[in-house]
Design an enzyme around this catalytic site. Structure first.
Site, mmCIF file in Angstrom:
data_model
loop_
_atom_site.group_PDB
_atom_site.id
_atom_site.type_symbol
_atom_site.label_atom_id
_atom_site.label_comp_id
_atom_site.label_asym_id
_atom_site.label_seq_id
_atom_site.Cartn_x
_atom_site.Cartn_y
_atom_site.Cartn_z
ATOM 1 N N LYS A 199 6.355 -8.348 7.095
ATOM 2 C CA LYS A 199 6.292 -8.636 5.653
ATOM 3 C C LYS A 199 7.133 -7.637 4.895
ATOM 4 O O LYS A 199 7.407 -6.534 5.378
ATOM 5 C CB LYS A 199 4.845 -8.617 5.144
ATOM 6 C CG LYS A 199 4.099 -7.265 5.253
ATOM 7 C CD LYS A 199 4.345 -6.306 4.102
ATOM 8 C CE LYS A 199 3.601 -4.979 4.297
ATOM 9 N NZ LYS A 199 4.187 -3.877 3.491
ATOM 10 N N ASP A 254 -3.414 -4.799 4.585
ATOM 11 C CA ASP A 254 -2.505 -5.947 4.509
ATOM 12 C C ASP A 254 -2.741 -6.980 5.624
ATOM 13 O O ASP A 254 -2.016 -7.970 5.716
ATOM 14 C CB ASP A 254 -1.026 -5.521 4.423
ATOM 15 C CG ASP A 254 -0.650 -4.483 5.464
ATOM 16 O OD1 ASP A 254 -1.463 -4.236 6.369
ATOM 17 O OD2 ASP A 254 0.463 -3.922 5.360
HETATM 18 O O1 C5P Z 1 -5.596 -0.099 4.955
HETATM 19 P P1 C5P Z 1 -4.653 0.690 5.765
HETATM 20 O O2 C5P Z 1 -5.317 1.316 6.975
HETATM 21 O O3 C5P Z 1 -3.413 -0.031 6.119
HETATM 22 O O4 C5P Z 1 -4.178 1.912 4.849
HETATM 23 C C1 C5P Z 1 -3.569 3.077 5.343
HETATM 24 C C2 C5P Z 1 -3.830 4.213 4.356
HETATM 25 O O5 C5P Z 1 -3.181 3.934 3.110
HETATM 26 C C3 C5P Z 1 -5.296 4.374 4.004
HETATM 27 O O6 C5P Z 1 -5.924 5.297 4.848
HETATM 28 C C4 C5P Z 1 -5.241 4.900 2.582
HETATM 29 O O7 C5P Z 1 -4.999 6.283 2.591
HETATM 30 C C5 C5P Z 1 -4.020 4.238 2.004
HETATM 31 N N1 C5P Z 1 -4.303 2.993 1.242
HETATM 32 C C6 C5P Z 1 -4.918 3.092 0.003
HETATM 33 N N2 C5P Z 1 -5.159 1.947 -0.714
HETATM 34 C C7 C5P Z 1 -4.780 0.742 -0.255
HETATM 35 C C8 C5P Z 1 -4.149 0.632 0.986
HETATM 36 C C9 C5P Z 1 -3.917 1.773 1.726
HETATM 37 O O8 C5P Z 1 -5.259 4.190 -0.453
HETATM 38 N N3 C5P Z 1 -5.005 -0.342 -1.005
#
Ligand code: C5P
Length: 270
Positions: A9, A121
């Site tokens: 993406k 995502d």
């Molecule tokens: O959700 P995901 O594990 O992909 O996110 C990786 C990191 O990015 C999370 O640990 C967080 O620190 C940050 N993040 C966030 N808010 C989001 C998505 C990601 O703070 N909406």
């Protein structure tokens, strides 16, 4: 045996709108799946296992493919053919997880919830196409498809998403769904890019370009090579350029012999 594609993406737009009580951030983004993809092959097995043709990808329990299969309580011998670069803001690991949920999840109604437990995502990557998203990225509204030929610049430098969030200096107001559709988005037109009056922007560009100034240069090079729009995907480091045609994109690619680039088209689903 089941073979499925896990598409990458990009984010046409990414606004970080605030910090949440759960430690995540609220965001407002326009997601887009593209033709660049990994391939996963699932073979029947009494045990869960994962192999990958890219030795730099860990195939231990930290891999989202295994975590997705475990969350479903399924076993399979899974082969991952990796083509989406890791750490590039292209959602590669998340897409592999989403593909695993689709392949092994059957018609379970809780797939979106399991997806969100694996990454912000992953819910989008279950469905793909073009979508407006808020919340952590899981509150999804489908958008009219955007057909585009893209050139992706894939810098050797990688960005940790956590670092990018930590370097944000301010939050943005959300603009609302309508700001990203059709004329309101003013995207993909040379005049909109020249005037800077378009809504397809990324809040991570400022802090990440400050860390890695060459990325700003790559964005400018895409525009100089004829891109009608260029921007960073996710928290980087990939910079995507949109071109008027595949031919224009292919001509532009000749100017990037010194960098790793990938050609891609937008797609309408997964
Ligand atoms: O959700 P995901 O594990 O992909 O996110 C990786 C990191 O990015 C999370 O640990 C967080 O620190 C940050 N993040 C966030 N808010 C989001 C998505 C990601 O703070 N909406």
């Amino acid at each position: 045996m089941i073979e499925v594609r896990a598409h990458a993406k990009i984010n046409w737009s990414l606004r970080i709108t605030g910090k949440r009580a759960d430690g995540y951030h609220n965001l407002e983004t326009v997601f887009q799946t593209i033709s660049l993809h990994d391939t996963l092959i699932f073979r029947e097995s009494d045990e869960l296992s994962l192999t990958c043709d890219d030795p730099s990808i860990p195939v231990d329990e930290s891999n989202l493919v295994l975590r997705a299969a475990r969350a479903l309580g399924k076993t399979a011998a899974i082969e991952l053919r990796k083509r989406i670069p890791a750490g590039g803001g292209l959602g590669g690991g998340s897409s592999d997880a989403a593909a695993t949920l689709r392949a092994l999840g059957g018609d379970r109604e809780d797939l979106p919830e399991i997806a969100l437990s694996l990454g912000s995502d992953v819910p989008f990557l279950l469905v793909g196409g073009t979508a407006y998203a808020t919340g952590r990225g899981e509150v999804l509204t489908p958008m009219p498809p955007i057909q585009a030929s893209l050139l992706l610049v894939l810098p050797a430098e990688r960005v940790m998403t956590k670092d990018a969030f930590a370097r944000l200096k301010h939050y943005s107001e959300p603009l609302g769904y309508d700001a990203f559709v059709g004329a309101a988005a003013l995207s993909g037109t040379a005049s909109a890019e020249a005037s800077g009056r378009h809504n397809f922007t990324n809040d991570f560009e400022e802090p990440v370009f400050a860390m890695l100034p060459q990325l700003r240069e790559y964005k400018q090079r895409l525009l100089d090579a004829g891109a009608t729009w260029a921007g960073m995907s996710g928290s980087g480091s990939t910079i995507a350029g949109r071109f008027e045609s595949a031919a224009a994109r292919d001509r532009a690619a000749a100017h990037f012999a010194d960098l790793r680039v990938e050609r891609a088209e937008t797609i309408t689903g997964v």
